[in-house]
Design a protein around this motif. Structure first.
Motif, PDB file in Angstrom:
ATOM      1  N   UNK A   1       0.853  -1.184   0.000  1.00 27.66           N
ATOM      2  CA  UNK A   1       0.000   0.000   0.000  1.00 27.66           C
ATOM      3  C   UNK A   1       0.892   1.238   0.000  1.00 27.66           C
ATOM      4  N   UNK A   2       0.413   2.301  -0.620  1.00 25.72           N
ATOM      5  CA  UNK A   2       1.153   3.560  -0.627  1.00 25.72           C
ATOM      6  C   UNK A   2       0.176   4.726  -0.576  1.00 25.72           C
TER       7      UNK A   2
ATOM      8  N   UNK B   1       3.717   0.700   2.972  1.00 26.78           N
ATOM      9  CA  UNK B   1       3.651  -0.416   3.907  1.00 26.78           C
ATOM     10  C   UNK B   1       2.968  -1.594   3.227  1.00 26.78           C
ATOM     11  N   UNK B   2       3.136  -2.765   3.826  1.00 32.47           N
ATOM     12  CA  UNK B   2       2.544  -3.951   3.213  1.00 32.47           C
ATOM     13  C   UNK B   2       2.976  -5.215   3.920  1.00 32.47           C
ATOM     14  N   UNK B   3       3.062  -6.311   3.163  1.00 31.17           N
ATOM     15  CA  UNK B   3       3.408  -7.598   3.752  1.00 31.17           C
ATOM     16  C   UNK B   3       4.115  -8.497   2.749  1.00 31.17           C
ATOM     17  N   UNK B   4       4.841  -9.471   3.254  1.00 33.14           N
ATOM     18  CA  UNK B   4       5.559 -10.430   2.413  1.00 33.14           C
ATOM     19  C   UNK B   4       5.519 -11.800   3.087  1.00 33.14           C
TER      20      UNK B   4
ATOM     21  N   UNK C   1       7.298  -2.048   6.633  1.00 30.63           N
ATOM     22  CA  UNK C   1       7.205  -0.600   6.481  1.00 30.63           C
ATOM     23  C   UNK C   1       8.283  -0.211   5.487  1.00 30.63           C
ATOM     24  N   UNK C   2       7.876   0.050   4.233  1.00 29.36           N
ATOM     25  CA  UNK C   2       8.837   0.458   3.226  1.00 29.36           C
ATOM     26  C   UNK C   2       9.359   1.854   3.519  1.00 29.36           C
TER      27      UNK C   2
ATOM     28  N   UNK D   1      11.226  -0.506   8.026  1.00 27.23           N
ATOM     29  CA  UNK D   1      11.438  -1.635   8.919  1.00 27.23           C
ATOM     30  C   UNK D   1      10.538  -2.795   8.585  1.00 27.23           C
ATOM     31  N   UNK D   2      10.553  -3.799   9.457  1.00 25.57           N
ATOM     32  CA  UNK D   2       9.721  -4.979   9.255  1.00 25.57           C
ATOM     33  C   UNK D   2       9.416  -5.637  10.585  1.00 25.57           C
TER      34      UNK D   2
END
Length: 494
Positions: free
Chosen positions: A306-307, A336-339, A383-384, A399-400
């Motif tokens: 997401x941005x 932010x997003x997920x992996x 967190x990009x 971070x992550x």
């Protein structure tokens, strides 16, 4: 009846045309093909009718039978201009599809809040496209309107929305790994919306206006499984009866698996120019505002992102202390997003376990099982690189976070340029504002944990572990939780 949508009807023109003659027999064949995907009832009650219109088939929609049917079940009324689609078979097996109808009407129904009334109109609504049955998609299409209005009235709120006009286009090609790849874009000018809330019970009375002279939507997709999804729709229509579904659940599972991963990747962006929200508390605005989302399909190692971006950001200042205005952000870029998101294993295990002969079809503890399996694959919240700016002040962070043993573990880095400017502003304000004095003290304490980089930025590297410990730039800020405590820090019960 929920499935009876014009878009579904268009996508369901799946019988190859092969330059066939347009005649009454062809109209019947097209009706049968459409019924394969939406059922016969829409045709039986007269909601959908296929007829010959020159060298094309006219797919017409009469909303009165649907309105009469819904009126018997609930208070519902729909008045709308007739709507129809023209579909012309081509020699290459594709279809020329067009719409030149400007819908206008109203809807009345009773919702949870009471009577609801909606008025709508779309001026000069036009659409043309080429539909490919083999792809179950439009290989290209375009549409436009010269104006859209909508009014919604209910006991608690009134909404007025309009746009001066809009245009859009769509294209699709066969994907290398199955399905289609597509690109879609749409623009809208003169968008405006007014919302008025008035709740006598709570005493809430509020209104706001949203405006933007230009709005756009852009989307791309890769590997969209259009054909298997249509096949799944056809199966649902043919097996609406519970007994049939139970008897044919093996085929149902097979079709579900064939539709996976639904798509490989979809990305989309909404963007606005000179976006303004006018409220009683003041105005929010941005010269450029966009929100974007991208997501993989049901894969073993999926990602989602997401941005939110805004430039020339303005915020209401009436409710804020004067000293804080200099610190308000003017530009934001949040990512932010997920992996490591394994939806494939979860979906396949669900399909395998599903059994319609049992009640419930899934075991009572199944949710806990797949949740545990999901967390065991170590999904990651990301967190990009994100920034918040104001003049010479910039806050950057990334971070992550993972959740080993259902407890969070995070690594986050925060850099700030111009931190001294923040401290200076708070120090000056602290002389007259007790609240600013508290912030000033906190800012000094936070600075003490920071590390000064060669370029003058202050940096905080924050590491939290699953044992509850927290470190900042290598210094222990919080020790690990005592062994034998739960997440709240209280002693666990043996």
């Amino acid at each position: 009846m929920k499935r009876v949508l014009p878009l579904v009807l268009l996508l369901a023109c799946s019988a190859p045309a092969f330059g066939q003659a347009v005649d009454r027999q062809g109209a019947k064949q097209l009706s049968d093909d459409l019924a394969h995907y939406i059922g016969k009832k829409p045709f039986d009650i007269g909601f959908v009718k296929v007829s010959v219109e020159g060298d094309a088939y006219k797919i017409a929609f009469d909303f009165k039978p649907v309105t009469d049917l819904l009126a018997k079940q609930q208070s519902f009324k729909l008045d709308s201009t007739p709507y129809f689609v023209l579909a012309k078979p081509r020699k290459d097996g594709q279809w020329d599809v067009s719409v030149d109808v400007s819908p206008k009407g109203s809807v009345d129904f009773v919702g949870p809040e009471g009577p609801q009334h909606i008025d709508f109109s779309i001026s000069n609504n036009k659409f043309t496209g080429i539909y490919d049955p083999d792809l179950a998609a439009f290989v290209n299409a375009s549409g436009s309107t010269s104006g859209v209005t909508m009014s919604v009235k209910s006991p608690l709120q009134n909404v007025e929305a309009s746009a001066d006009g809009g245009a859009g286009s769509l294209s699709a090609t066969k994907s290398a790994n199955g399905g289609i790849d597509f690109a879609y874009s749409q623009t809208m000018t003169g968008f405006a919306e007014t919302v008025r809330l008035d709740d006598p019970k709570s005493g809430l009375k509020f209104s706001y206006n949203v405006k933007s002279p230009h709005a756009a939507v852009d989307a791309t997709g890769k590997g969209m499984r259009t054909k298997p999804l249509l096949d799944l729709l056809a199966f649902a229509v043919a097996n609406e009866d519970e007994a049939k579904l139970k008897a044919n659940q093996a085929e149902f599972k097979s079709r579900l698996l064939a539709a996976l991963p639904l798509w490989e990747r979809i990305d989309g962006t909404y963007s606005f120019k000179d976006f303004v929200v006018e409220t009683q508390l003041g105005n929010f605005g941005a010269t450029q505002l966009s929100t974007a989302v991208g997501m993989d399909g049901i894969l073993q190692n999926g990602q989602i992102a997401y941005a939110i971006k805004a430039t020339g950001l303005t915020l209401p200042q009436q409710m804020l202390p004067s000293w804080s205005v200099a610190l308000l952000p003017t530009d934001i870029d949040l990512n932010f997003g997920g992996a490591n998101i394994d939806l494939d294993s979860m979906a396949k295990k669900t399909i395998e376990t599903l059994d319609f002969s049992k009640d419930p079809p899934l075991p009572a503890d199944f949710g806990d099982q797949i949740s545990a399996d999901f967390l065991a694959k170590t999904p990651k919240a990301i967190l990009g690189h994100s920034t918040i700016k104001n003049g010479n002040i910039e806050i950057a962070m990334e971070g992550e976070m993972t959740f080993p043993g259902k407890k969070p573990r995070a690594d986050v880095t925060i850099d700030i340029t111009g931190y001294d400017k923040i401290v200076e502003t708070l120090q000056t304000a602290a002389k007259t504002d007790p609240q600013a004095a508290q912030y000033f003290t906190g800012a000094l304490a936070i600075k003490g944990f920071g590390k000064t980089l060669p370029d003058g930025r202050l940096e905080w590297v924050i590491n939290t572990k699953a044992d509850g410990s927290v470190m900042v730039n290598g210094a222990m800020l919080k020790a690990a939780d005592p062994v034998g405590t739960d997440d709240s820090g209280e002693e666990a019960t043996p």
